[in-house]
Design a protein around this motif. Structure first.
Motif, PDB file in Angstrom:
ATOM      1  N   PHE A  18      58.852  19.981  42.857  1.00 48.20           N
ATOM      2  CA  PHE A  18      58.966  20.287  44.218  1.00 48.20           C
ATOM      3  C   PHE A  18      59.184  21.283  44.424  1.00 48.20           C
ATOM      4  N   GLY A  19      59.656  22.403  43.471  1.00 48.96           N
ATOM      5  CA  GLY A  19      60.227  23.641  43.780  1.00 48.96           C
ATOM      6  C   GLY A  19      62.182  23.204  44.587  1.00 48.96           C
ATOM      7  N   ALA A  20      62.212  23.334  45.414  1.00 50.65           N
ATOM      8  CA  ALA A  20      63.627  22.914  46.067  1.00 50.65           C
ATOM      9  C   ALA A  20      63.938  21.774  45.305  1.00 50.65           C
ATOM     10  N   ASN A  21      62.629  20.768  45.388  1.00 50.67           N
ATOM     11  CA  ASN A  21      63.563  19.073  44.458  1.00 50.67           C
ATOM     12  C   ASN A  21      62.867  19.107  43.381  1.00 50.67           C
ATOM     13  N   VAL A  22      63.454  18.844  42.451  1.00 48.06           N
ATOM     14  CA  VAL A  22      63.122  18.256  41.215  1.00 48.06           C
ATOM     15  C   VAL A  22      63.946  17.199  40.631  1.00 48.06           C
ATOM     16  N   THR A  23      63.081  15.937  40.161  1.00 48.27           N
ATOM     17  CA  THR A  23      63.210  14.827  39.423  1.00 48.27           C
ATOM     18  C   THR A  23      63.107  15.198  37.916  1.00 48.27           C
ATOM     19  N   LEU A  24      65.001  14.297  37.594  1.00 49.26           N
ATOM     20  CA  LEU A  24      64.450  14.076  36.226  1.00 49.26           C
ATOM     21  C   LEU A  24      64.329  13.131  35.543  1.00 49.26           C
ATOM     22  N   GLU A  25      64.673  12.278  34.738  1.00 46.82           N
ATOM     23  CA  GLU A  25      64.221  11.028  33.201  1.00 46.82           C
ATOM     24  C   GLU A  25      65.375  10.282  34.125  1.00 46.82           C
ATOM     25  N   GLY A  26      65.496   9.461  34.487  1.00 51.02           N
ATOM     26  CA  GLY A  26      66.718   8.586  34.972  1.00 51.02           C
ATOM     27  C   GLY A  26      66.737   8.625  36.367  1.00 51.02           C
ATOM     28  N   GLY A  27      65.769   8.807  36.998  1.00 47.91           N
ATOM     29  CA  GLY A  27      66.297   8.951  38.251  1.00 47.91           C
ATOM     30  C   GLY A  27      67.770   9.701  38.539  1.00 47.91           C
ATOM     31  N   ILE A  28      67.283  10.743  38.147  1.00 47.01           N
ATOM     32  CA  ILE A  28      68.615  11.947  38.536  1.00 47.01           C
ATOM     33  C   ILE A  28      67.734  12.993  39.415  1.00 47.01           C
ATOM     34  N   PHE A  29      67.645  13.529  40.921  1.00 51.87           N
ATOM     35  CA  PHE A  29      66.938  14.367  41.953  1.00 51.87           C
ATOM     36  C   PHE A  29      67.844  15.796  42.098  1.00 51.87           C
ATOM     37  N   LEU A  30      67.414  16.499  41.827  1.00 53.57           N
ATOM     38  CA  LEU A  30      68.022  17.607  42.070  1.00 53.57           C
ATOM     39  C   LEU A  30      67.364  18.287  44.080  1.00 53.57           C
ATOM     40  N   GLN A  31      68.380  19.020  44.545  1.00 52.15           N
ATOM     41  CA  GLN A  31      67.277  19.588  45.728  1.00 52.15           C
ATOM     42  C   GLN A  31      68.704  20.786  45.904  1.00 52.15           C
ATOM     43  N   THR A  32      67.690  21.788  46.344  1.00 49.54           N
ATOM     44  CA  THR A  32      68.612  23.017  46.524  1.00 49.54           C
ATOM     45  C   THR A  32      69.738  22.998  47.441  1.00 49.54           C
ATOM     46  N   PHE A  69      70.914  23.558  32.719  1.00 53.74           N
ATOM     47  CA  PHE A  69      71.817  22.340  31.584  1.00 53.74           C
ATOM     48  C   PHE A  69      71.746  20.620  31.652  1.00 53.74           C
ATOM     49  N   TYR A  70      70.690  20.590  32.468  1.00 54.83           N
ATOM     50  CA  TYR A  70      70.493  19.200  32.308  1.00 54.83           C
ATOM     51  C   TYR A  70      69.233  18.530  31.254  1.00 54.83           C
ATOM     52  N   LYS A  71      68.592  19.294  31.020  1.00 56.88           N
ATOM     53  CA  LYS A  71      67.550  19.758  29.390  1.00 56.88           C
ATOM     54  C   LYS A  71      68.861  20.253  28.413  1.00 56.88           C
ATOM     55  N   ASP A  72      68.938  20.897  28.736  1.00 54.90           N
ATOM     56  CA  ASP A  72      69.846  21.620  27.398  1.00 54.90           C
ATOM     57  C   ASP A  72      70.797  20.514  26.815  1.00 54.90           C
ATOM     58  N   VAL A  73      71.886  20.333  27.570  1.00 54.99           N
ATOM     59  CA  VAL A  73      73.322  19.092  27.454  1.00 54.99           C
ATOM     60  C   VAL A  73      72.981  17.671  27.525  1.00 54.99           C
ATOM     61  N   LEU A  74      72.564  17.121  28.543  1.00 59.43           N
ATOM     62  CA  LEU A  74      72.283  15.691  28.066  1.00 59.43           C
ATOM     63  C   LEU A  74      70.191  15.497  27.662  1.00 59.43           C
ATOM     64  N   GLY A  75      69.559  16.494  27.652  1.00 66.58           N
ATOM     65  CA  GLY A  75      68.522  16.065  27.305  1.00 66.58           C
ATOM     66  C   GLY A  75      67.465  15.739  28.197  1.00 66.58           C
ATOM     67  N   LEU A  76      67.822  15.567  28.995  1.00 64.93           N
ATOM     68  CA  LEU A  76      66.717  15.067  30.544  1.00 64.93           C
ATOM     69  C   LEU A  76      65.306  16.352  30.683  1.00 64.93           C
ATOM     70  N   GLU A  77      64.201  15.504  31.074  1.00 64.93           N
ATOM     71  CA  GLU A  77      63.475  16.678  31.262  1.00 64.93           C
ATOM     72  C   GLU A  77      62.965  16.704  32.666  1.00 64.93           C
ATOM     73  N   ALA A  78      62.692  16.979  32.864  1.00 70.25           N
ATOM     74  CA  ALA A  78      61.620  16.683  34.681  1.00 70.25           C
ATOM     75  C   ALA A  78      60.572  16.560  34.644  1.00 70.25           C
ATOM     76  N   VAL A  79      60.799  15.174  35.603  1.00 69.50           N
ATOM     77  CA  VAL A  79      59.514  14.274  35.154  1.00 69.50           C
ATOM     78  C   VAL A  79      58.580  15.044  36.616  1.00 69.50           C
ATOM     79  N   SER A  80      58.911  15.568  37.690  1.00 70.62           N
ATOM     80  CA  SER A  80      58.416  15.872  39.112  1.00 70.62           C
ATOM     81  C   SER A  80      59.281  17.647  39.513  1.00 70.62           C
TER      82      SER A  80
END
Length: 158
Positions: free
Chosen positions: A32-46, A19-30
């Motif tokens: 860690f499985g349960a935690n993914v950091t996206l460009e722009g300082g957004i962190f996804l956590q399971t 969703f964040y890549k397709d809709v907003l164009g944000l790539e993952a910069v790191s």
């Protein structure tokens, strides 16, 4: 101290990454499985690890108490792309009283996302449509200096 970013808990990491890549164009910069950091300082956590981190089992989504806010310079193109995607809208594009257009939608877990038209784009749209710098400042309820600085940045004088 400095602000680093915003973390949102998600139920399905891969679905949220798409969703964040397709809709907003944000790539993952790191990743860690349960935690993914996206460009722009957004962190996804399971959701499961988030519950463990905060010691709570009762987390309800969505709560509509906040949003992730983005700005887009080509608002019309962005909204055109959204029309071809499976997104759930909070509301379709609207124009606020000061002239900025915005659309709100939900991510797969119900987190609210707002994408607003960049203010420079609003100023330039008004100027292209025949308004003077003074009329634009008045319409947007912003200082004339802000309009003039925008026009200089974009090489349109003033």
């Amino acid at each position: 101290m400095r602000f680093v970013g915003t973390l949102v808990a998600v139920k399905d990491m891969e679905r949220s990454r798409r969703f964040y890549k397709d809709v907003l164009g944000l790539e993952a910069v790191s990743d860690f499985g349960a935690n993914v950091t996206l460009e722009g300082g957004i962190f996804l956590q399971t959701m499961d690890t988030w519950k463990t981190f905060i010691g709570k089992t009762d987390i309800s989504l969505p709560d509509n108490a906040g949003e992730l806010y983005f700005e887009e310079s080509d608002f019309d193109a962005f909204c055109g792309r959204l029309e071809h995607m499976d997104v759930k809208y909070v509301h379709r594009p609207v124009e606020h009283t000061w002239g900025q257009r915005a659309v709100r939608l939900y991510d797969p877990d119900g987190h609210m996302i707002e994408v607003g038209e960049e203010l420079d784009s609003v100023i330039l749209r008004f100027i292209r449509n025949g308004m003077t710098a003074e009329e634009t400042a008045s319409r947007m309820d912003i200082p004339l200096k802000t309009v003039s600085e925008c026009l200089k940045r974009h090489g349109t004088g003033e």
